[in-house]
Design a protein around this motif. Structure first.
Motif, PDB file in Angstrom:
ATOM      1  N   PHE A   1       0.827  -1.212   0.000  1.00  0.00           N
ATOM      2  CA  PHE A   1       0.000   0.000   0.000  1.00  0.00           C
ATOM      3  C   PHE A   1       0.860   1.261   0.000  1.00  0.00           C
ATOM      4  CE2 PHE A   1      -2.752  -3.298   1.722  1.00  0.00           C
ATOM      5  CZ  PHE A   1      -3.903  -3.125   0.967  1.00  0.00           C
ATOM      6  N   ARG A   2       1.452   1.604   1.136  1.00  0.00           N
ATOM      7  CA  ARG A   2       2.287   2.809   1.182  1.00  0.00           C
ATOM      8  C   ARG A   2       3.456   2.729   0.220  1.00  0.00           C
ATOM      9  NH1 ARG A   2       4.601   3.644   6.870  1.00  0.00           N
ATOM     10  NH2 ARG A   2       4.133   1.418   7.078  1.00  0.00           N
ATOM     11  N   TYR A   3       4.031   1.537   0.090  1.00  0.00           N
ATOM     12  CA  TYR A   3       5.234   1.369  -0.726  1.00  0.00           C
ATOM     13  C   TYR A   3       4.988   0.325  -1.806  1.00  0.00           C
ATOM     14  CZ  TYR A   3       7.209   3.238   3.654  1.00  0.00           C
ATOM     15  OH  TYR A   3       7.466   3.976   4.778  1.00  0.00           O
ATOM     16  N   HIS A   4       5.252   0.694  -3.036  1.00  0.00           N
ATOM     17  CA  HIS A   4       5.191  -0.262  -4.140  1.00  0.00           C
ATOM     18  C   HIS A   4       6.327  -1.272  -3.967  1.00  0.00           C
ATOM     19  CE1 HIS A   4       5.528  -1.801  -8.262  1.00  0.00           C
ATOM     20  NE2 HIS A   4       4.297  -1.339  -8.468  1.00  0.00           N
ATOM     21  N   PRO A   5       6.113  -2.542  -4.319  1.00  0.00           N
ATOM     22  CA  PRO A   5       7.168  -3.539  -4.131  1.00  0.00           C
ATOM     23  C   PRO A   5       8.480  -3.207  -4.839  1.00  0.00           C
ATOM     24  CG  PRO A   5       5.305  -4.435  -5.394  1.00  0.00           C
ATOM     25  CD  PRO A   5       4.858  -3.164  -4.779  1.00  0.00           C
ATOM     26  N   ALA A   6       8.418  -2.541  -5.994  1.00  0.00           N
ATOM     27  CA  ALA A   6       9.657  -2.158  -6.682  1.00  0.00           C
ATOM     28  C   ALA A   6      10.442  -1.138  -5.858  1.00  0.00           C
ATOM     29  CB  ALA A   6       9.350  -1.595  -8.063  1.00  0.00           C
ATOM     30  N   VAL A   7       9.723  -0.267  -5.154  1.00  0.00           N
ATOM     31  CA  VAL A   7      10.379   0.718  -4.295  1.00  0.00           C
ATOM     32  C   VAL A   7      10.984   0.033  -3.078  1.00  0.00           C
ATOM     33  CG1 VAL A   7      10.021   2.793  -2.910  1.00  0.00           C
ATOM     34  CG2 VAL A   7       8.861   2.551  -5.108  1.00  0.00           C
ATOM     35  N   ILE A   8      10.272  -0.935  -2.517  1.00  0.00           N
ATOM     36  CA  ILE A   8      10.807  -1.707  -1.383  1.00  0.00           C
ATOM     37  C   ILE A   8      12.088  -2.421  -1.789  1.00  0.00           C
ATOM     38  CG2 ILE A   8      10.408  -3.736   0.055  1.00  0.00           C
ATOM     39  CD1 ILE A   8       8.999  -1.380   1.143  1.00  0.00           C
ATOM     40  N   ALA A   9      12.115  -2.989  -2.984  1.00  0.00           N
ATOM     41  CA  ALA A   9      13.320  -3.683  -3.447  1.00  0.00           C
ATOM     42  C   ALA A   9      14.500  -2.723  -3.510  1.00  0.00           C
ATOM     43  CB  ALA A   9      13.066  -4.310  -4.822  1.00  0.00           C
ATOM     44  N   GLN A  10      14.266  -1.515  -3.995  1.00  0.00           N
ATOM     45  CA  GLN A  10      15.337  -0.518  -4.060  1.00  0.00           C
ATOM     46  C   GLN A  10      15.804  -0.124  -2.661  1.00  0.00           C
ATOM     47  OE1 GLN A  10      14.242   3.351  -5.560  1.00  0.00           O
ATOM     48  NE2 GLN A  10      16.269   3.691  -6.437  1.00  0.00           N
ATOM     49  N   LYS A  11      14.867   0.071  -1.750  1.00  0.00           N
ATOM     50  CA  LYS A  11      15.214   0.406  -0.370  1.00  0.00           C
ATOM     51  C   LYS A  11      16.091  -0.692   0.232  1.00  0.00           C
ATOM     52  CE  LYS A  11      10.687   2.567   0.634  1.00  0.00           C
ATOM     53  NZ  LYS A  11      10.972   3.874   1.202  1.00  0.00           N
ATOM     54  N   ALA A  12      15.654  -1.944   0.075  1.00  0.00           N
ATOM     55  CA  ALA A  12      16.366  -3.060   0.687  1.00  0.00           C
ATOM     56  C   ALA A  12      17.758  -3.234   0.089  1.00  0.00           C
ATOM     57  CB  ALA A  12      15.548  -4.348   0.528  1.00  0.00           C
ATOM     58  N   ALA A  13      17.861  -3.086  -1.220  1.00  0.00           N
ATOM     59  CA  ALA A  13      19.167  -3.227  -1.870  1.00  0.00           C
ATOM     60  C   ALA A  13      20.128  -2.155  -1.383  1.00  0.00           C
ATOM     61  CB  ALA A  13      19.006  -3.150  -3.387  1.00  0.00           C
ATOM     62  N   THR A  14      19.637  -0.928  -1.265  1.00  0.00           N
ATOM     63  CA  THR A  14      20.479   0.165  -0.791  1.00  0.00           C
ATOM     64  C   THR A  14      20.907  -0.071   0.654  1.00  0.00           C
ATOM     65  OG1 THR A  14      19.402   1.739  -2.278  1.00  0.00           O
ATOM     66  CG2 THR A  14      20.575   2.658  -0.387  1.00  0.00           C
ATOM     67  N   MET A  15      19.982  -0.537   1.485  1.00  0.00           N
ATOM     68  CA  MET A  15      20.320  -0.810   2.884  1.00  0.00           C
ATOM     69  C   MET A  15      21.356  -1.924   3.009  1.00  0.00           C
ATOM     70  SD  MET A  15      19.513   0.849   5.464  1.00  0.00           S
ATOM     71  CE  MET A  15      20.056  -0.474   6.534  1.00  0.00           C
ATOM     72  N   GLN A  16      21.241  -2.948   2.168  1.00  0.00           N
ATOM     73  CA  GLN A  16      22.211  -4.032   2.231  1.00  0.00           C
ATOM     74  C   GLN A  16      23.611  -3.543   1.884  1.00  0.00           C
ATOM     75  OE1 GLN A  16      22.040  -6.685   3.680  1.00  0.00           O
ATOM     76  NE2 GLN A  16      22.525  -8.536   2.555  1.00  0.00           N
ATOM     77  N   LEU A  17      23.698  -2.614   0.951  1.00  0.00           N
ATOM     78  CA  LEU A  17      24.992  -2.047   0.585  1.00  0.00           C
ATOM     79  C   LEU A  17      25.520  -1.114   1.677  1.00  0.00           C
ATOM     80  CD1 LEU A  17      24.278  -1.331  -3.175  1.00  0.00           C
ATOM     81  CD2 LEU A  17      25.838  -3.052  -2.273  1.00  0.00           C
ATOM     82  N   LEU A  18      24.652  -0.258   2.209  1.00  0.00           N
ATOM     83  CA  LEU A  18      25.083   0.668   3.259  1.00  0.00           C
ATOM     84  C   LEU A  18      25.551  -0.067   4.508  1.00  0.00           C
ATOM     85  CD1 LEU A  18      22.357   3.472   3.104  1.00  0.00           C
ATOM     86  CD2 LEU A  18      24.792   3.724   2.581  1.00  0.00           C
ATOM     87  N   SER A  19      24.885  -1.174   4.818  1.00  0.00           N
ATOM     88  CA  SER A  19      25.211  -1.917   6.040  1.00  0.00           C
ATOM     89  C   SER A  19      26.280  -2.981   5.808  1.00  0.00           C
ATOM     90  CB  SER A  19      23.956  -2.584   6.601  1.00  0.00           C
ATOM     91  OG  SER A  19      23.460  -3.572   5.708  1.00  0.00           O
ATOM     92  N   GLN A  20      26.776  -3.080   4.587  1.00  0.00           N
ATOM     93  CA  GLN A  20      27.794  -4.077   4.235  1.00  0.00           C
ATOM     94  C   GLN A  20      27.342  -5.501   4.576  1.00  0.00           C
ATOM     95  OE1 GLN A  20      31.205  -2.276   6.316  1.00  0.00           O
ATOM     96  NE2 GLN A  20      32.003  -1.688   4.300  1.00  0.00           N
ATOM     97  N   GLY A  21      26.115  -5.789   4.154  1.00  0.00           N
ATOM     98  CA  GLY A  21      25.613  -7.153   4.273  1.00  0.00           C
ATOM     99  C   GLY A  21      24.909  -7.475   5.565  1.00  0.00           C
ATOM    100  N   ARG A  22      24.594  -6.465   6.384  1.00  0.00           N
ATOM    101  CA  ARG A  22      23.977  -6.741   7.687  1.00  0.00           C
ATOM    102  C   ARG A  22      22.460  -6.604   7.681  1.00  0.00           C
ATOM    103  NH1 ARG A  22      25.576  -2.814  11.531  1.00  0.00           N
ATOM    104  NH2 ARG A  22      26.484  -1.505   9.906  1.00  0.00           N
ATOM    105  N   PHE A  23      21.864  -6.294   6.536  1.00  0.00           N
ATOM    106  CA  PHE A  23      20.434  -5.995   6.512  1.00  0.00           C
ATOM    107  C   PHE A  23      19.616  -7.203   6.074  1.00  0.00           C
ATOM    108  CE2 PHE A  23      16.621  -4.498   4.216  1.00  0.00           C
ATOM    109  CZ  PHE A  23      15.976  -3.909   5.290  1.00  0.00           C
TER     110      PHE A  23
END
Length: 265
Positions: free
Chosen positions: A77-99
């Motif tokens: 609803f609030r977030y389209h799944p394609a946007v969630i995928a982008q958020k998660a990918a960015t977080m995984q990179l920022l956290s160096q694999g901790r997300f």
């Protein structure tokens, strides 16, 4: 072995405080952390609802060890799944694999704000299943188009994407570098050099390697491979990660996935 997590409650603290809290949780020795992703507190007395994804980005920079996870975010609803995928990918990179991305079907409290209504539970679960499929497709790389019951995606791509565990690539790498190991000790103990090992393993197929060595990112396959040795009473078991250029990603994955699972044995 029980892993104990710390929850960053966005309903009851502001963004700066939440980052400070997770820094303290890491210092205290918590095994992982999760964050709620609401648009509103549950009670006005709580008084907060900062944007959890910004908090996560700040937390990734302020900490170095503790795994970070959404608890949970709704990709319908609030977030389209394609946007969630982008958020998660960015977080995984920022956290160096901790997300780790935690997903759920959501609450009316948080999702009604976009005016999309609140359908019955079976519809929401159907939406979640479709959304998860879109997210997984985007994480495999390349362009994704999707026209489903609930969502449309047009030529979406994750341009900054963490390396995903790829079982086919793992099998190919294991076959290329480790097929010699399937020859058995009776053969291997007699071979004098690399040429002999190459000749002895020339008829070993990738699927033969895959049947003998766990490949890819499924933690359960590795746990199943180690379990017989634990059950037999071994007290020390060394793991071999095949591929010299894969060690860093293996270590990151081990910290947040494999080692905790093996610890439960």
């Amino acid at each position: 072995m029980v892993r104990i997590g710390y929850t960053m409650m966005t309903g009851q603290a502001g963004p700066q405080e939440l980052v400070g809290h997770v820094v303290g949780a890491e210092r205290a020795g918590f095994d992982f952390s999760v964050i709620s992703v609401p648009s509103s507190p549950w009670l006005e007395a709580q008084g907060h609802a900062p944007y959890a994804w910004s908090v996560l980005g700040a937390a990734a920079q302020a900490t170095s060890r503790i795994p970070l996870m959404t608890y949970v975010t709704c990709p319908t609803f609030r977030y389209h799944p394609a946007v969630i995928a982008q958020k998660a990918a960015t977080m995984q990179l920022l956290s160096q694999g901790r997300f780790r991305l935690g997903l759920g079907s959501g609450e009316n409290l948080n999702e009604h704000i976009v005016g999309a209504g609140w359908p019955a539970a079976h519809v929401r679960l159907d939406m979640l299943e479709e959304a998860v499929g879109i997210i997984r497709s985007l994480f495999t790389g390349g362009y994704v188009s999707h026209h489903g019951t609930h969502f449309d995606v047009e030529n979406a791509r994750l341009w900054d994407r963490p390396d995903d565990p790829d079982r086919d690539a793992a099998v190919a790498r294991a076959h290329n570098q480790f097929r010699w190991a399937l020859g058995g000790w009776k053969v291997n103990e007699e071979l004098p050099g690399p040429a002999g090992f190459a000749q002895a393993s020339q008829h070993t197929r990738p699927e033969d390697v895959a049947d003998s060595i766990p490949c890819g990112g499924e933690v359960d396959a590795f746990v199943d491979a180690v379990r017989p040795y634990v059950d037999a009473g071994f007290t020390a078991i060394a793991l071999i990660q095949i591929g010299g250029d894969q060690q860093e990603s293996f270590l990151d994955w081990s910290e947040t996935g494999l080692l905790p699972a093996l610890g439960e044995l």
